[in-house]
Design an enzyme around this catalytic site. Structure first.
Site, PDB file in Angstrom:
ATOM      1  N   LYS A 193     -76.722 -39.385  34.153  1.00 45.94           N
ATOM      2  CA  LYS A 193     -75.937 -40.599  34.378  1.00 45.94           C
ATOM      3  C   LYS A 193     -74.652 -40.595  33.557  1.00 45.94           C
ATOM      4  O   LYS A 193     -73.641 -41.144  33.989  1.00 45.94           O
ATOM      5  CB  LYS A 193     -76.764 -41.857  34.059  1.00 45.94           C
ATOM      6  CG  LYS A 193     -77.795 -42.180  35.125  1.00 45.94           C
ATOM      7  CD  LYS A 193     -78.281 -43.610  35.025  1.00 45.94           C
ATOM      8  CE  LYS A 193     -79.347 -43.907  36.060  1.00 45.94           C
ATOM      9  NZ  LYS A 193     -79.990 -45.218  35.849  1.00 45.94           N
ATOM     10  N   LYS A 230     -84.080 -34.359  46.954  1.00 49.33           N
ATOM     11  CA  LYS A 230     -84.831 -35.603  47.126  1.00 49.33           C
ATOM     12  C   LYS A 230     -83.982 -36.653  47.860  1.00 49.33           C
ATOM     13  O   LYS A 230     -82.786 -36.760  47.607  1.00 49.33           O
ATOM     14  CB  LYS A 230     -85.198 -36.112  45.724  1.00 49.33           C
ATOM     15  CG  LYS A 230     -86.139 -37.284  45.724  1.00 49.33           C
ATOM     16  CD  LYS A 230     -86.342 -37.839  44.319  1.00 49.33           C
ATOM     17  CE  LYS A 230     -86.729 -39.290  44.433  1.00 49.33           C
ATOM     18  NZ  LYS A 230     -86.676 -40.059  43.232  1.00 49.33           N
ATOM     19  N   LYS A 277     -81.393 -43.262  47.240  1.00 54.31           N
ATOM     20  CA  LYS A 277     -80.630 -44.415  47.715  1.00 54.31           C
ATOM     21  C   LYS A 277     -79.201 -44.381  47.188  1.00 54.31           C
ATOM     22  O   LYS A 277     -78.344 -45.109  47.662  1.00 54.31           O
ATOM     23  CB  LYS A 277     -81.331 -45.716  47.318  1.00 54.31           C
ATOM     24  CG  LYS A 277     -81.492 -45.889  45.815  1.00 54.31           C
ATOM     25  CD  LYS A 277     -82.307 -47.121  45.466  1.00 54.31           C
ATOM     26  CE  LYS A 277     -82.602 -47.107  43.968  1.00 54.31           C
ATOM     27  NZ  LYS A 277     -83.456 -48.177  43.523  1.00 54.31           N
TER      28      LYS A 277
END
Ligand code: TRP
Length: 346
Positions: A128, A210, A213
């Protein structure tokens, strides 16, 4: 959770009938069919066996910049999705993290029992910070401490999470054990509850990754709330290989992924699916998967739409859930404060 019963000469521990489950979802984006298949749709069956608490973790969401109106709407939406997927507010405690102030308080305390080095090693923090180079704030760094507080506050035995949260969960265990080691038994040390292997859903655009969203390519994921036409279109465009046979096998990541999804929605085995599409091409198969998923999610979407029109109901659920959650949170925090030596005046 084991409840302490004080008798005159001793303290006995009474094992409670049900183990406790706690999990949280961020209101930061729409949930995908990956979240649905691997997690949420299975949670409704847990409530008979466990004491289940599900939280919308809005405080975690602000570790990255949020548009206030979007955060507010998504908080309602995430709660509505929980309910639409079958988690009834009667059988589960459903609430919003910021409505129970003990999360933030316990998080501060636990932060004093978490090492800088431990937080520096978290792969999600590293990812992040790379993605948000202009906003590497302290909250992003201490995110796992707040998550540990969420879990430990409720003395949860089991925490259903995706594999991407495994490292955070392990840190929560380390923090609990460390605290217990210094102050005596205070927290239940939680175990992870991971989706069944084989239920990992990958991106439709890049089936080696994967489904997420936060994918910048919306064709990569199918949201639980996508409308039927969008769902069918996304499956039609799903990336597959140059082979033509619908068969589960090596080098066929795209088809394998579609078979997993189809199997999850129909309950059919891979053998049955191969037989069903024998002699048919990828096009037929993709259409069938799209239609099956669109049909399967229709009741969820309809219930969601109905709930979103009834804010008063959703707010009632939030209030009620926060009151139930607070009952447990107050007790844990007060126990922690007592052990630490904080003066408690009543
Ligand atoms: N970090 C989790 C995620 O992004 C969300 C979360 C916050 C959570 N607190 C939690 C999950 C406590 C389980 C338990 O998926």
């Amino acid at each position: 959770m084991s409840e302490e019963i004080k008798t005159t000469e001793q303290t006995v521990s009474k094992p409670a009938a049900k183990k406790r489950i706690f999990s949280g979802v961020q209101p930061s984006g729409l949930l995908t069919i990956g979240n649905y298949i691997g997690a949420i749709r299975n949670w409704k069956t847990l409530s008979s066996e466990y004491d289940c608490i599900y939280c919308v973790v809005d405080e975690h969401a602000i570790t990255v910049r949020q548009v206030p109106a979007d955060l507010r709407r998504r908080t309602y939406e995430t709660l509505a999705i929980y309910i639409a997927c079958g988690l009834s507010p009667e059988d589960n405690v459903l609430f919003v993290q910021s409505h129970v102030h003990q999360h933030a308080e316990l998080s501060w305390i636990l932060g004093c029992y978490t090492m800088f080095g431990e937080l520096s090693r978290m792969t999600q923090f590293k990812d992040k910070s790379a993605k948000n180079a202009d906003n590497i704030n302290a909250g992003l760094f201490t995110y796992p401490v707040l998550m540990a507080a969420d879990i430990l506050l409720y003395q949860a035995d089991l925490v259903p999470v995706g594999l991407d949260q495994k490292q955070h969960l392990e840190l929560a265990r380390v923090i609990a054990e460390r605290f217990n080691g210094v102050y005596g038994d205070t927290f239940v040390v939680p175990d992870g509850y991971f989706p069944k292997v084989g239920m990992k859903i990958n991106s439709l655009a890049d089936p080696t990754k994967k489904m997420s969203k936060s994918d910048t390519n919306p064709n990569g994921y199918v949201a639980i709330l996508d409308d039927p036409d969008t769902i069918i279109r996304k499956f039609r465009r799903a990336v597959t290989d140059s082979d033509t046979e619908v068969r589960y096998g090596e080098g066929k990541d795209g088809i394998n992924n579609l078979m997993t999804i189809y199997s999850a929605f129909t309950g059919r085995t891979y053998d049955e699916i191969e037989a069903e599409f024998e002699g048919k091409g990828y096009g037929d198969f993709k259409n069938a998967v799209g239609e099956t998923v669109a049909d399967g999610l229709r009741p969820v979407r309809e219930e969601f739409d109905r709930l979103m029109k009834d804010k008063a109901y959703l707010e009632g659920v939030m209030k009620d859930g926060a009151a139930k959650a607070s009952n447990v949170a107050v007790r844990t925090l007060s126990k922690v404060q007592r052990k630490l030596g904080f003066v408690q005046v009543k």
